[in-house]
Write a protein that holds these residues in place. Structure first.
Motif: not given
Length: 385
Positions: A77-96
């Motif tokens: 978020t500090d660079p200014g090109d992404v506005l989505d907050p920390f709390e909005s992120f969900h795990v949508v994928g996983a790889r082992i």
């Protein structure tokens, strides 16, 4: 002999203490399943509501947070090109994986394994994914790899898919098979926490512009802190990719013409003007960057793996040639390498490697190929009893 699930669960650090539930695969867990693509790479379905995560949110949902907040701010978020907050992120994928692959050679048997999570910001009703994603990497201690493989076999038994099933939205999660989601969450939380994170990368649409303009950057642990990742071949720590028309061009800065012909493949005018030899190099460059036996993420620039799924088919059609004439493709006799369960091959805006564009699933060819390559090695090292 004890039933298979009892042997597995006795050895699993995160597997719980009871047999899998009565989902579609409950009868199958008495034999050791052969793992398929959906058993080591999981594309998580979107939740029914934002407060009902299918697996986990980046906040940890009461457990340890998955990413340090200060690191998230500095990278995202500090660079200014992404506005989505920390709390909005969900795990949508996983790889082992069996190691953090820096070469195309098989993993060192003494190396730590790797858990890679894909996190996207979700918003709205029903939840929709922004064109933003973080990839978070965590070590799996070498001594725990065998028990992780056993955990995966339990999950595979619950899911009970034919081994040859193509990679798709994870059926165990999508169909709410009993026991699958909590076991997957246990596996993730066993290794994923902010203090264990060793790499974090971002691929995001620039929120400041209406143009389709992506940024790619990342950081890696260096001692007690994190430093920017040097993108292979380009001498920079960030790439920007602008989608241009009327035909598809991915205007990339900075850019290296590696593998040879890659810049011709990116620009529609350059490809149209190229002679037969230059077109061959361009198409082969797209094939080899998707081939895990030819390249790793440490040997190709960020943009290459994201654009190659769409561009290879698109440029082949423009050239009017037989796809089988393009050398360098990864092949498998064991697994279905198609990406038809997602939109990456048909939508030039879908540069997601594994995740969601709005409410549409995206699966890149590189992810499918890497998964098949990992499975071949995994079954050799940890064969089912």
């Amino acid at each position: 002999m004890r039933p298979w699930w009892l042997v597995v669960l006795a050895a699993c650090g995160g597997g719980g203490s009871s047999p899998p539930g009565d989902g579609a695969g409950s009868d199958a867990v008495t034999r050791p399943p052969t793992l398929g693509l959906n058993d080591v790479t999981m594309l998580v379905p979107l939740p029914a509501a934002l407060d009902q995560p299918v697996v986990l949110r980046m906040t940890g949902d009461g457990g340890p947070e998955l990413v340090p907040r200060a690191l998230f701010a500095s990278l995202v978020t500090d660079p200014g090109d992404v506005l989505d907050p920390f709390e909005s992120f969900h795990v949508v994928g996983a790889r082992i994986d069996l190691c953090d692959r820096s070469t195309t050679e098989p993993c060192d048997p003494a190396a730590d394994g790797m858990l890679r999570l894909v996190l996207q910001p979700l918003a709205g009703t029903p939840p929709t994914a922004s064109d933003v994603a973080l990839h978070a990497f965590y070590p799996i201690p070498n001594g725990e790899l065998a028990s992780v493989v056993q955990d995966l076999r339990v999950l595979a038994g619950i899911q009970d898919l034919p081994t040859a099933t193509q990679l798709t939205v994870n059926p165990g999660l999508a169909n709410n098979f009993s026991g699958y989601a909590p076991r997957m969450k246990l596996l993730v939380t066993r290794f994923a926490s902010a203090d264990r994170l060793f790499r974090l990368t971002l691929f995001a649409q620039d929120a400041r512009t209406a143009a389709v303009n992506w940024s790619l950057r990342g950081v890696v642990r260096d001692g007690a802190g994190f430093v920017p990742i040097a993108i292979p071949d380009v001498g920079a720590s960030e790439q920007h990719v602008l989608l241009l028309g009327p035909d598809t061009t991915y205007d990339t800065n900075p850019l290296a013409n590696l593998p040879t012909g890659f810049s011709t493949a990116l620009y529609s005018d350059a490809f149209a003007a190229a002679d037969a030899t230059a077109r061959t190099f361009a198409l082969e460059s797209l094939a080899v960057v998707q081939n895990p036996t030819r390249h790793t993420p440490d040997t190709v620039q960020c943009v290459s793996c994201h654009v190659a799924t769409f561009l290879l088919d698109h440029r082949i059609a423009a050239a009017g040639i037989d796809p089988q004439q393009v050398a360098g493709r990864y092949t498998s006799t064991s697994f279905d390498l198609s990406t038809s369960a997602g939109i990456s091959r048909t939508n030039n805006r879908s540069l997601r490697a594994l995740g969601w564009l709005g409410r549409e699933p995206a699966i890149s060819q590189r992810v499918v190929n890497e998964t098949a390559n990992v499975l071949d090695e995994l079954e050799r090292r940890f064969p089912a009893p």
